[in-house]
Write an enzyme that holds these catalytic residues in place. Structure first.
Site, PDB file in Angstrom:
ATOM      1  CG  ASP A 102      -1.943   1.047   1.280  1.00 22.69           C
ATOM      2  OD1 ASP A 102      -2.569   1.248   0.254  1.00 22.69           O
ATOM      3  OD2 ASP A 102      -1.946   1.665   2.364  1.00 22.69           O
ATOM      4  CD  GLU A 127      -2.471   2.332  -3.275  1.00 21.74           C
ATOM      5  OE1 GLU A 127      -3.401   3.388  -3.688  1.00 21.74           O
ATOM      6  OE2 GLU A 127      -1.994   2.564  -2.490  1.00 21.74           O
TER       7      GLU A 127
HETATM    8  C1  GLC Z   1      -4.084   3.452  -0.212  1.00 20.36           C
HETATM    9  C2  GLC Z   1      -5.370   2.965  -0.245  1.00 20.36           C
HETATM   10  C3  GLC Z   1      -6.353   4.133   0.367  1.00 20.36           C
HETATM   11  C4  GLC Z   1      -6.017   4.359   1.570  1.00 20.36           C
HETATM   12  C5  GLC Z   1      -4.413   4.803   1.636  1.00 20.36           C
HETATM   13  C6  GLC Z   1      -4.066   5.089   2.824  1.00 20.36           C
HETATM   14  O1  GLC Z   1      -4.045   4.473  -1.232  1.00 20.36           O
HETATM   15  O2  GLC Z   1      -5.920   2.376  -1.649  1.00 20.36           O
HETATM   16  O3  GLC Z   1      -7.700   3.506   0.337  1.00 20.36           O
HETATM   17  O4  GLC Z   1      -6.691   5.588   2.109  1.00 20.36           O
HETATM   18  O5  GLC Z   1      -3.833   4.030   0.903  1.00 20.36           O
HETATM   19  O6  GLC Z   1      -3.639   3.571   3.448  1.00 20.36           O
END
Ligand code: GLC
Length: 771
Positions: A312, A354
């Site tokens: 993430d 991500e």
């Molecule tokens: C990523 C997730 C998102 C979240 C962020 C903070 O971008 O997809 O939903 O708010 O991380 O963890």
């Protein structure tokens, strides 16, 4: 679980091993040695020589040490302390390998060599929140047959570890990486689910929230209580001076509800770095202790049976004054070091980045500059996603084509995750340069998208919401696929024609994502066209964050309706399932196929050719509300004369007039089919609206012999059903798609031509007008 808060430098592992008790200790080495890399390599080799599994360990170690050393030392340097932490990290990897259950070890072995299962055309991903989809982990297990029915081979369960009470950013504020949220089940339930999924050949993907912990995490709590070790786990400053400097160059993620990048913590009177919500504290990856400890957490999650770790917010891992603190080199080195360690501990595990950033930056997470395949294996294809939405709103594919033609190629070992919707908002990450290249203005174009998808545009059918609006008026967008494609509105208003158009639009945008290189991802509920869910507004924990509008609770009644003849759910589900089924047999959809976005001289059509191991596929999507034609002569030679196999309809199709015709918002996946011939004549009823006056008659005319080969006198006569509807039958070859026009005559005198062409598919009554 409770952490041994004193673990680390002062206790345990290499860092506490004295030279007398462990001859392979870094402490016993005169520092700096002539060649630190070879010294540490040698030291680690001897360290595991007597290990009962020394064979496997030393093989993996040899394979990945070079990358590990390069990456680790690029971040932490080569001094004695860094070397000690490196040894500590390898120890952690070996410990994770020791803990790895046999079943997962055999998966590791079977995946050996090029671990590329995620590139196969048969892969289809599905993402959901455990509670919203099925209540708890046990509920998810019970739904495995449903996922199988849909053709799912990869299940991403949204954050399910223990998170803070109250607002927790959908689970992205973790308080314990080793415990499952008790409302969802236990670690044991998770293990069982993973094993059951594997049994059914479904891969499990889980979030590893690596950029931050919740402020309630034990480490953060210890930091607040003044524990020096854990103070160094986070980034904090005494006054505003440095935070202010950072804030000048670091953008905000949630300016509306978490302005700035720092939060003031009264207990310690310090400003703590917090990129996201104020309760999510960024970890300090410049501290190798954090690096090693987070590896332990990551490996623990892997050993539960996770096939893919969704890493993430990876662009945020490294901070440097004067920069935007995104995508910095060190973030990449950290990921490479983790990957090398994971290859020692659990080589079958895949990393998914991500990183919702520009295409040039996104591609780097798949490894570039000699590190191809050595960072993350999968990355979200956000560029494709937002350009598809732009194409649909503007009914124009120019910008989409431009962006995809410019999209850097993925390395052999890397792959995209192609999606239409996910749990997050849509950011209009269209590149300024591309927008200008198609003669548009960047802000205007992004504002058009923001406005269109909330319905603030005369032509809009969308019912989305603005998320984090910028002063320019550009906002990110929340809303389900159904709300954004107009399916939601059409269903409420109930006009069957609008519903049909919206379903076509909905399926076309999905078909486009499903036709691209990589793995397609479905958001839970989208397979039956679920609408926005407003329940979040009554929940104080969620009500502030409108991303919850597109995270609906799974409507299992709606899912049941997929079996009802003609239901919207059934039409959407069948359309999606047709895509997932078709993919399974299409080698040309393998990620490593040659992919060419074609310029077909029609800006309403998105056409992609894919070729792999002698198999060829042409995916053609019409993003406009009118039927479209593409000259077959514009296609690469291999596409011949206009005779194809329509993969999704599983039948031959012949375009008899040298033009490939696509219905409004239609999508076609075609394979070449040399032997296809126009079939036996089929009686086709044609019914069209033409205003006539008394004494006038309407005839069909077209290039086919049965349509009189455009000769006015040989047209096919139609009969008046009423003053404006004319009907007749014509014999057309069974799998043919033909063009025609009408001509209005009175006493053999031509009074008018239709002025535009129509398209009809033999045997069906569907007529589309070509503009
Ligand atoms: C990523 C997730 C998102 C979240 C962020 C903070 O971008 O997809 O939903 O708010 O991380 O963890």
């Amino acid at each position: 679980m409770s952490y041994d808060l004193s673990y680390g430098l002062s206790q345990g592992g290499e860092l506490d091993v004295t030279s007398s008790s462990n001859p392979q200790s870094v402490r016993s080495v005169e520092w700096p040695p002539d060649n630190p890399k070879e010294t540490i390599r040698g030291l680690l080799k001897t360290r595991y020589e007597t290990h009962p599994e020394s064979g496997t360990i030393s093989r993996r170690f040899e394979e990945h040490f070079e990358e590990l050393w390069g990456a680790f030392t690029a971040v932490y340097g080569e001094d004695r302390e860094a070397a000690m932490w490196l040894v500590e990290a390898v120890d952690a990897a070996v410990a994770a390998f020791e803990d790895r259950p046999d079943s997962l070890r055999s998966l590791d072995n079977s995946r050996g060599g090029l671990n590329d299962w995620f590139q196969g055309p048969e892969q289809v991903a599905y993402m959901c929140y455990v509670d919203l989809f099925a209540g708890d982990l046990e509920g998810v297990r019970e739904r495995i047959p449903y996922l199988k029915e849909l053709g799912v081979t990869y299940l991403h369960l949204m954050p399910l570890l223990e998170s803070r009470d109250g607002r927790d950013d959908g689970g992205y504020a973790v308080t314990d990486y080793r415990a499952v949220d008790p409302e969802l089940g236990t670690m044991e339930d998770l293990r069982t689910l993973a094993a059951d999924l594997h049994e059914e050949e479904i891969h499990l993907a889980l979030d590893f929230v690596m950029n931050h912990t919740a402020r309630e995490h034990e480490w953060a709590q210890a930091a607040v209580e003044g524990d020096e070790r854990f103070e160094d786990f986070y980034i904090s400053f005494e006054g505003r001076e440095i935070p202010d400097q950072y804030d000048q160059t670091v953008p905000e993620v949630f300016p509306d509800f978490a302005p700035g990048n720092f939060v003031h913590i009264e207990e310690i009177d310090r400003w703590v770095w917090s990129s996201f919500y104020d309760f999510q504290w960024d970890l300090d990856y410049s501290n190798p202790d954090v690096f090693v400890q987070m590896f332990r957490e990551m490996a623990h999650l892997a050993n539960v049976g996770t096939d893919v770790l969704r890493l993430d917010a990876v662009p945020f891992l490294w901070k440097e004054l004067g920069t935007d603190c995104r995508n910095l080199d060190e973030a990449h080195w950290i990921l490479r070091a983790y990957r090398a360690l994971m290859r020692i501990a659990a080589p079958g595990v895949v990393f998914k980045a991500e990183a919702i950033v520009s295409p040039e930056e996104t591609i780097k997470y798949l490894g570039t500059g000699g590190h191809e395949g050595k960072e993350c294996e999968i990355a979200y294809n956000a560029p494709l996603m937002c350009h598809l939405w732009h194409a649909l709103a503007s009914e124009n594919t120019k910008l989409l084509e431009k962006a995809l033609q410019d999209l850097p190629e993925t390395p052999e070992q890397g792959s995209w995750l192609n999606y239409v919707r996910c749990h997050d908002d849509i950011g209009w990450g269209l590149s300024d340069e591309d927008i200008r290249a198609v003669d548009q203005d960047p802000i205007r174009t992004r504002k058009f998208c923001s406005d269109f998808y909330v319905g603030d545009h005369p032509d809009s059918y969308a019912e989305g919401y603005r998320f984090q609006e910028e002063p320019t008026g550009v906002a990110r967008t929340s809303g389900t696929a159904a709300a954004l494609t107009g399916l939601q509105q059409a269903r409420v208003e109930g006009d069957p024609k609008d519903i049909e158009a919206a379903i076509a639009r909905y399926l076309t945008i999905h078909a486009s994502a499903f036709a691209m290189g990589g793995m397609p991802l479905l958001y839970s509920g989208d397979e039956v066209g679920q609408s926005n869910d407003y329940n979040y507004l009554t929940d104080p924990i969620k009500s502030q964050d409108n991303r919850w509008v597109h995270r609906p609770e799974m409507d299992w009644d709606a899912v049941d309706r997929r079996q009802e003849e003609g239901s919207v759910e059934g039409r959407v589900f069948d359309g999606i399932k047709r895509l997932t089924n078709a993919r399974k047999d299409l080698r040309a959809l393998h990620h490593r196929a040659d992919e060419r976005v074609l310029n077909v001289a029609n800006d309403q059509v998105f056409a992609v050719e894919r070729v792999h191991e002698d198999e060829r596929l042409l995916a053609v999507q019409n993003v406009s509300a009118s039927a479209q034609a593409v000259d077959i002569s514009r296609l690469p030679d291999a596409w011949g004369e206009g005779r194809f196999r329509d993969v999704l309809a599983d039948e031959q199709v012949c375009f008899l007039n040298g033009r490939l015709l696509v219905e409004p918002y239609g999508h076609l996946w075609l394979e070449p089919c040399d032997e296809a011939t126009p079939g036996l004549p089929a009686t086709t009823t044609v019914s069209i609206d033409v205003e006539t006056e008394w004494g006038e008659r309407v005839f069909l005319t077209g290039p086919q012999e049965t349509l009189g080969e455009w000769r006015v006198e040989d047209g096919v006569p139609l009969e008046a059903v009423d003053s404006s509807t004319w009907e007749g039958t014509v014999e057309l070859p069974e799998n043919a798609v033909v063009e025609f026009e009408w001509v209005k005559k009175r006493d053999e005198q031509v009074k008018a031509w239709s002025g535009h062409r129509y398209v009809i598919r033999a045997g069906t009554g569907d007529i589309w007008r070509l503009d």
